[in-house]
Design a protein around this motif. Structure first.
Motif, short mmCIF file in Angstrom:
data_model
loop_
_atom_site.label_atom_id
_atom_site.label_comp_id
_atom_site.label_asym_id
_atom_site.label_seq_id
_atom_site.Cartn_x
_atom_site.Cartn_y
_atom_site.Cartn_z
N MET A 189 0.73 -1.23 -0.12
CA MET A 189 0.11 -0.07 -0.04
C MET A 189 1.05 1.30 -0.02
SD MET A 189 -2.85 1.37 2.83
CE MET A 189 -1.78 1.22 4.21
N ASN A 190 0.46 2.22 -0.93
CA ASN A 190 1.23 3.44 -0.89
C ASN A 190 0.54 4.58 0.05
OD1 ASN A 190 2.86 5.63 -1.71
ND2 ASN A 190 1.79 5.81 -3.43
N LYS A 191 0.94 4.85 1.08
CA LYS A 191 0.52 5.88 1.98
C LYS A 191 1.11 7.22 2.26
CE LYS A 191 -0.44 5.80 6.92
NZ LYS A 191 -0.46 5.26 8.22
N LYS A 192 0.60 8.32 2.12
CA LYS A 192 1.15 9.86 2.33
C LYS A 192 0.36 10.62 3.12
CE LYS A 192 2.67 13.34 -0.66
NZ LYS A 192 2.74 13.98 -2.26
N VAL A 193 1.03 11.29 4.07
CA VAL A 193 0.29 12.34 4.81
C VAL A 193 0.25 13.47 3.83
CG1 VAL A 193 0.57 13.77 6.71
CG2 VAL A 193 1.20 11.37 6.84
N ILE A 194 -1.10 13.99 4.02
CA ILE A 194 -1.19 15.50 3.26
C ILE A 194 -1.37 16.39 4.23
CG2 ILE A 194 -3.06 16.52 1.67
CD1 ILE A 194 -1.09 14.15 0.29
N TYR A 195 -0.78 17.58 3.90
CA TYR A 195 -0.88 18.68 4.93
C TYR A 195 -1.01 19.94 4.14
CZ TYR A 195 0.27 22.29 8.42
OH TYR A 195 0.16 23.17 9.16
N ALA A 196 -1.89 20.90 4.45
CA ALA A 196 -2.32 21.92 3.79
C ALA A 196 -1.84 23.22 4.92
CB ALA A 196 -3.61 22.06 3.37
N ALA A 197 -1.03 23.99 4.72
CA ALA A 197 -0.82 25.12 5.65
C ALA A 197 -1.81 25.92 5.88
CB ALA A 197 0.51 25.87 5.09
N SER A 198 -2.76 26.15 4.75
CA SER A 198 -3.98 27.05 4.96
C SER A 198 -5.13 26.63 5.77
CB SER A 198 -4.25 27.65 3.71
OG SER A 198 -4.56 26.51 2.79
N LEU A 219 -3.46 10.01 2.05
CA LEU A 219 -3.68 9.47 0.73
C LEU A 219 -3.10 7.96 0.86
CD1 LEU A 219 -4.58 10.07 -2.16
CD2 LEU A 219 -2.19 10.75 -2.65
N ALA A 220 -3.99 7.11 0.53
CA ALA A 220 -3.66 5.78 0.60
C ALA A 220 -4.13 5.15 -0.80
CB ALA A 220 -4.33 5.14 1.67
N ASN A 221 -3.02 4.97 -1.50
CA ASN A 221 -3.29 4.57 -2.80
C ASN A 221 -3.98 5.81 -3.53
OD1 ASN A 221 -1.91 2.01 -2.50
ND2 ASN A 221 -3.79 1.32 -1.89
N ASP A 222 -5.17 5.67 -4.11
CA ASP A 222 -5.88 6.61 -4.86
C ASP A 222 -7.11 7.20 -4.11
OD1 ASP A 222 -4.22 6.21 -7.09
OD2 ASP A 222 -5.60 4.95 -8.20
N THR A 223 -7.05 6.99 -2.84
CA THR A 223 -8.19 7.51 -1.88
C THR A 223 -7.70 8.35 -1.00
OG1 THR A 223 -9.38 5.23 -2.23
CG2 THR A 223 -10.06 6.64 -0.47
N LEU A 224 -8.17 9.53 -0.77
CA LEU A 224 -7.88 10.31 0.19
C LEU A 224 -8.99 10.52 1.38
CD1 LEU A 224 -6.03 12.74 0.73
CD2 LEU A 224 -7.63 14.27 -0.28
N TYR A 225 -8.31 10.23 2.54
CA TYR A 225 -9.30 10.29 3.65
C TYR A 225 -8.86 11.52 4.37
CZ TYR A 225 -9.64 5.46 2.82
OH TYR A 225 -9.68 4.21 1.90
N VAL A 226 -9.98 12.52 4.58
CA VAL A 226 -9.59 13.65 5.23
C VAL A 226 -10.10 13.79 6.74
CG1 VAL A 226 -10.09 16.28 5.11
CG2 VAL A 226 -9.78 14.99 2.98
N ILE A 271 -7.22 21.34 1.96
CA ILE A 271 -6.52 20.05 2.09
C ILE A 271 -6.66 19.18 0.65
CG2 ILE A 271 -6.55 17.51 3.04
CD1 ILE A 271 -7.65 19.38 5.64
N LEU A 272 -8.00 19.27 0.08
CA LEU A 272 -8.04 18.60 -1.09
C LEU A 272 -7.22 19.02 -2.22
CD1 LEU A 272 -11.95 18.50 -1.48
CD2 LEU A 272 -10.54 16.48 -1.07
N ASN A 273 -6.93 20.49 -2.38
CA ASN A 273 -6.02 21.02 -3.18
C ASN A 273 -4.52 20.50 -2.93
OD1 ASN A 273 -5.45 23.18 -5.34
ND2 ASN A 273 -4.41 24.23 -3.51
N ALA A 274 -4.15 20.53 -1.66
CA ALA A 274 -2.82 20.02 -1.41
C ALA A 274 -2.59 18.55 -1.73
CB ALA A 274 -2.55 20.08 0.27
N ALA A 275 -3.48 17.80 -2.35
CA ALA A 275 -3.61 16.55 -2.65
C ALA A 275 -3.67 16.42 -4.09
CB ALA A 275 -4.57 15.71 -2.16
N GLY A 276 -3.83 17.61 -4.61
CA GLY A 276 -3.72 17.66 -6.12
C GLY A 276 -5.31 17.36 -6.80
#
Length: 122
Positions: free
Chosen positions: A1-10, A23-30, A58-63
């Motif tokens: 599994m590909n797992k990445k922490v997403i952080y938005a300063a705003s 972000l786990a694979n193609d799914t973002l859990y906010v 946060i969505l924007n930070a994940a693209g």
């Protein structure tokens, strides 16, 4: 599994041992987002708008964008605010709103009135 922490300063930094989003694979859990600004407390529409803007950052930070949201969970202290929350929340989705539940709860962090978490797919 590909797992990445997403952080938005705003968006507000987490107030506990959790990440804004994962972000786990193609799914973002906010994680649940709230409005921290004292000026918005008591104005459910302003609070909801700020929560949705935090989610957008946060969505924007994940693209990705609101269109990628497939599931939302809304926690509210008073279901009498349901119509006002819907009015603001609905404005963030032009078509095909995500699946969702809205639940009244006894208390939320920082004594806010509304908290929203989402799941989005790339």
């Amino acid at each position: 599994m590909n797992k990445k922490v997403i952080y938005a300063a705003s968006a507000p930094a987490p107030i506990g041992p959790y990440s804004q989003a994962i972000l786990a694979n193609d799914t973002l859990y906010v994680s649940g987002q709230i409005a921290f600004e004292e000026s918005q407390k008591g104005d459910i529409k302003a609070e909801t708008r700020k929560v949705m803007e935090n989610i957008g950052a946060i969505l924007n930070a994940a693209g990705i964008s609101y269109e990628n949201i497939v599931k939302a969970s809304i926690f509210v202290k008073d279901l009498n605010h349901f119509a006002a929350i819907n009015e603001v929340y609905g404005g963030f989705f032009s078509t095909e709103p995500p699946a969702r539940e809205t639940v009244q709860v006894a208390r939320l962090p920082k004594d806010v009135n509304v908290e929203i978490s989402v799941i989005a797919v790339q």
